[in-house]
Design an enzyme around this catalytic site. Structure first.
Site, mmCIF file in Angstrom:
data_model
loop_
_atom_site.group_PDB
_atom_site.id
_atom_site.type_symbol
_atom_site.label_atom_id
_atom_site.label_comp_id
_atom_site.label_asym_id
_atom_site.label_seq_id
_atom_site.Cartn_x
_atom_site.Cartn_y
_atom_site.Cartn_z
ATOM 1 N N HIS A 86 0.848 -1.200 0.000
ATOM 2 C CA HIS A 86 0.000 0.000 0.000
ATOM 3 C C HIS A 86 0.880 1.245 0.000
ATOM 4 O O HIS A 86 1.765 1.386 0.835
ATOM 5 C CB HIS A 86 -0.917 0.015 1.230
ATOM 6 C CG HIS A 86 -1.697 1.289 1.375
ATOM 7 N ND1 HIS A 86 -1.635 2.076 2.502
ATOM 8 C CD2 HIS A 86 -2.534 1.924 0.512
ATOM 9 C CE1 HIS A 86 -2.415 3.134 2.339
ATOM 10 N NE2 HIS A 86 -2.966 3.070 1.135
ATOM 11 N N SER A 87 0.658 2.137 -0.964
ATOM 12 C CA SER A 87 1.340 3.430 -1.024
ATOM 13 C C SER A 87 2.869 3.231 -1.080
ATOM 14 O O SER A 87 3.376 2.555 -1.966
ATOM 15 C CB SER A 87 0.891 4.286 0.165
ATOM 16 O OG SER A 87 1.239 5.632 -0.009
#
Length: 243
Positions: A86-87
């Site tokens: 994520h990210s």
């Protein structure tokens, strides 16, 4: 007729490489959903963040966080892993997938950076470089303060996040990823969060993966951290991808 028990082959092990300023705690809402679906969710925290914030120091970089995850795989003896980045965790997950090719079966990027060999996060997020470095200069010089939550984040979640997010060592964003085994060929999926995209930071990766037949591309009507703001929708999408 009785419902047959869930086949063990359908149960998956999800390992999350979390985003910047965050930690394993930010995936709290996903644990009961994963458990109810018969899956295992492993959400370690990187060195210097979350419950390991007391270990923060200027030498922590991307390599530190890749090693954190590789050691979880080693000591927990994780296999057939669905690796989720994520990210900023997309940087970490790419390095982990490269070095644990015998353990990772597929890779899912959730509104994440997708680096090529030799690229740092700053290399692929040039517009974010100077504002982040300026933020570090206002503090101790080696840590970047957290960014604000998207406007659709519930007030109680904003309070929960703000109390736990920690500054990010700048070296994590400066370190260039070194792929040791060449181009990744395992199944990869990209989930693009379409609500309030942060200055279109992840748009280039969404467009690139959407047009590449080597990838599966998905969109989610959520802001940047669906694990916080849209856990049920994220769970449904992850189930769809691994089915």
């Amino acid at each position: 007729m009785e419902t047959p028990p869930m086949s063990s082959t359908s149960a998956k092990t999800f390992l999350v490489c979390h985003g910047a300023w965050s930690a394993g705690w930010a995936w709290k809402k996903m644990h009961p959903l994963m458990q109810a679906a018969g899956h295992r969710l492993v959400t370690p925290s990187y060195t210097g963040l979350g419950e390991r914030a007391h270990l923060a120091n200027p030498s922590i970089d991307l390599e530190t966080h890749i090693e954190d995850m590789l050691n979880v795989i080693k000591y927990e003896d994780l296999r057939d892993i669905v690796l989720v980045g994520h990210s900023y965790g997309g940087m970490v997950a790419t390095g982990v997938a490269d070095r644990a090719r015998d353990r990772v079966t597929q890779l899912i990027y959730v509104d994440a950076f997708v680096p090529d060999d030799g690229q740092s996060l700053f290399d692929i997020n040039e517009p974010g470089r100077q504002p982040m470095l300026d933020g570090a200069k206002k503090g101790d010089g080696w840590r970047i303060p957290p960014m604000t939550s998207p406007p659709d984040t519930a007030a109680e979640d904003v309070e929960w996040l703000a109390a736990r997010r920690a500054p990010m060592p700048v070296k994590c964003f400066e370190t260039r990823l070194k792929l040791q085994g060449g181009t990744l060929t395992l199944p990869r999926s990209y989930i693009y969060a379409t609500r309030f995209p942060p200055a279109d930071t992840f748009g280039p990766f969404a467009r690139k993966t959407k047009s590449d037949p080597a990838w599966r591309y998905f969109e989610i009507d959520a802001s940047h951290s669906p694990n916080v703001t849209a856990p049920q929708a994220l769970m449904a999408l992850l189930e769809k991808i691994v089915a």
